[in-house]
Design an enzyme around this catalytic site. Sequence first.
Site, short mmCIF file in Angstrom:
data_model
loop_
_atom_site.label_atom_id
_atom_site.label_comp_id
_atom_site.label_asym_id
_atom_site.label_seq_id
_atom_site.Cartn_x
_atom_site.Cartn_y
_atom_site.Cartn_z
N LYS A 63 0.83 -1.20 0.00
CA LYS A 63 0.00 0.00 0.00
C LYS A 63 0.87 1.25 0.00
O LYS A 63 1.75 1.40 0.84
CB LYS A 63 -0.91 0.00 1.23
CG LYS A 63 -1.98 1.06 1.20
CD LYS A 63 -3.18 0.62 2.00
CE LYS A 63 -4.33 1.59 1.89
NZ LYS A 63 -4.89 1.73 0.57
N GLY A 68 6.72 0.73 5.29
CA GLY A 68 7.61 -0.12 4.52
C GLY A 68 7.60 0.20 3.04
O GLY A 68 8.65 0.18 2.37
N CYS A 69 6.44 0.53 2.51
CA CYS A 69 6.33 0.84 1.08
C CYS A 69 6.99 2.17 0.75
O CYS A 69 7.57 2.33 -0.33
CB CYS A 69 4.86 0.82 0.65
SG CYS A 69 4.12 -0.82 0.89
N THR A 70 6.94 3.10 1.68
CA THR A 70 7.62 4.38 1.49
C THR A 70 9.13 4.17 1.54
O THR A 70 9.86 4.72 0.70
CB THR A 70 7.15 5.40 2.55
OG1 THR A 70 5.76 5.64 2.33
CG2 THR A 70 7.93 6.69 2.48
N ALA A 73 10.12 2.58 -1.79
CA ALA A 73 10.08 3.55 -2.89
C ALA A 73 11.27 4.50 -2.82
O ALA A 73 11.91 4.80 -3.84
CB ALA A 73 8.77 4.33 -2.87
#
Length: 184
Positions: A63, A68-70, A73
């Site tokens: 998401k 974690g996704c930030t 990225a």
Amino acid sequence: MSIKSVIISLFLALSASAANASLRPGDAAPDFAAQAAIGGKDFNFSLTEALKKGPVVLYFYPKSFTRGCTIEAHEFAESYDSFAAAGASLIGVSSDTIETQREFSTKECRDKFPVAADPAFKVINAYDAKRLKPSASGDTVADRISYVILPDGKVAFSLTDSNPSRHVESTLEFVRKWREEHKP
């Protein structure tokens, strides 16, 4: 072999298989096109077109704008020039909407690489990348899986790992080695 050794061996075998993506090296990568954004601007991403330029690092993440996704990225953005030097392009995919991906592509991907919107789970399902357990919020999301797809359309590398940093390190290491072996 003792019972304890058998149990440990079985545990390690199961743990190793749980850490691998569903598609294996040598498998054909499902072709896809998806609405994506880079630098806040929409475009239609085509795997076929991207592969004409070299290997594609395709990574699935749960998401946009989560911790974690930030991190993932940011690290892919910081390593973008290294991927480009190795001849590889990047695309991230989540079940977020294109509106969310526009913002994520600018803020967290730092205008370096595209992220695709897959709210209908077409690409996520084609790559068997849907997380088996719902997220903490109860949403169905993609698992954290990365693939390196070679210009012949085959998966050459796959990784399922909850640690976002490992995806950047592992895929970059793979494409560098591949490029070194396939220098013109």
